[in-house]
Design an enzyme around this catalytic site. Structure first.
Site, PDB file in Angstrom:
ATOM      1  CB  CYS A 126      -0.974  -0.054   1.187  1.00 13.97           C
ATOM      2  SG  CYS A 126      -2.343   1.076   1.015  1.00 13.97           S
ATOM      3  CG  HIS A 151      -3.432  -3.806   3.374  1.00 20.53           C
ATOM      4  ND1 HIS A 151      -2.425  -3.147   4.026  1.00 20.53           N
ATOM      5  CD2 HIS A 151      -4.112  -2.859   2.685  1.00 20.53           C
ATOM      6  CE1 HIS A 151      -2.481  -1.847   3.752  1.00 20.53           C
ATOM      7  NE2 HIS A 151      -3.503  -1.640   2.941  1.00 20.53           N
ATOM      8  CD  GLU A 158      -0.756  -5.707   5.885  1.00 22.98           C
ATOM      9  OE1 GLU A 158      -0.657  -6.361   4.824  1.00 22.98           O
ATOM     10  OE2 GLU A 158      -0.844  -4.463   5.916  1.00 22.98           O
TER      11      GLU A 158
END
Lengths: 224, 78
Positions: free
Chosen positions: A85, A201, A203
């Site tokens: 990002c 993302h 994560e």
């Protein structure tokens, strides 16, 4: 595997990525951007967020940080560098990755789940991923990847396009493009395939109880 | 001396903000606006008396930080 997450003023996904890395047994260290030396590390992560409040252009100020000189040296030696990002935006501004991330086509901040298709299979990041389509989250205002025809051709010829936005069955269509990115591009690699920048993302997708575990495939592939 | 710089998106790059401004103007009844391009304006105080040196400095600043040459142009206007 040893990892280092760089924190900039305004980073806000630094702890999320640290949490995910630790979950998959990376030995992780956090590092403030003003440091001038990297610890011994295999992977450097530039996390998501809004470094320097997105002043001037997203990622442009962070790209001039002291530690970035060391990150460039690390990547020149073949070390892994991952930008997620805002981290992708920073990599673009350092010149480590080509092209640019413009404002989303419809001028809206987009925060939603998307499907991405793994289109590169020969990099360290994706070579072990069996799943072709992953459900990951995006949250950004400037994720509209743009590059001229020559750069796009080079990216295609060198197999540098890592991820494309797609639908649930892997179809890469205009409808499944959330932000107007050229060729539905969601992530790219450098020529040597050791630097990856991507808008989604992984994560945020490491806990089934919260919403998805599709991030697991990425971190596991990276570990092997 | 003071140097002013204007940074604009290159012609071939879509400027969604400019487009929205143009559409809004049309919606407001101002029908003669065909295109709006939005840019950035900087005033830079450079500690230099020689205007040529100041300009060289400004060029350097524009290239290294103020613009991304892939999508933006700059113009030093004074």
């Amino acid at each position: 595997m040893k990892s280092t997450v760089i924190i900039f003023p305004g980073s806000n996904c630094d702890r999320d990525i640290a949490n995910a890395l630790q979950k998959y047994n990376f030995q992780n260290k956090m590092l403030w951007h003003n440091e001038t030396e990297l610890p011994k590390t295999d992977l450097v992560v530039l996390p998501g967020g809004f470094s320097y409040g997105d002043y001037l252009r997203t990622g442009s100020i962070a790209a001039k940080s002291k530690i970035i000189t060391e990150v460039i040296k690390h990547s020149n030696k073949g070390g892994l560098v991952l930008g997620i990002c805002n981290g992708f935006q920073i990599l673009i501004e350092t010149g480590l990755l080509p092209g640019i991330l413009l404002r989303n086509k419809k001028l809206k901040f987009i925060s939603k789940d998307v499907y991405v298709k793994v289109t590169n299979k020969n990099s360290k990041y994706f070579k072990e991923i069996k799943q072709k389509v992953l459900k990951w989250h995006i949250a950004h205002n400037e994720g509209n990847f743009f590059a001229n025809k020559n750069i796009i051709k080079k990216l295609q010829d060198n197999d540098q396009i890592a991820l494309k936005y797609c639908d649930a069955s892997g179809g890469i269509k205009q409808d499944s493009n959330p932000n107007g990115s050229i060729e539905n591009i969601a992530g790219i690699l450098n020529e040597q395939k050791n630097i990856l920048g991507m808008m989604p993302h992984p994560e945020r997708a490491v806990n089934e109880d919260i919403y998805s575990n599709d991030g697991k495939f990425f971190f596991e592939s990276l570990l092997t | 001396m003071k140097i002013s710089v204007i940074v604009t998106l290159k012609k071939e790059v879509l400027d969604p903000q400019g487009k929205v401004i143009q559409q809004t103007l049309n919606n407001m009844g101002i029908k003669n606006v065909n295109e709006v391009r939005q840019g950035k304006y900087f005033e830079i105080e450079i500690n230099e008396k020689d205007p040529n040196k100041a300009k060289d400095s400004a060029e350097d600043i524009c290239k290294k930080l103020l613009t991304n040459s892939i999508v933006e142009n700059y113009k030093i206007i004074s």
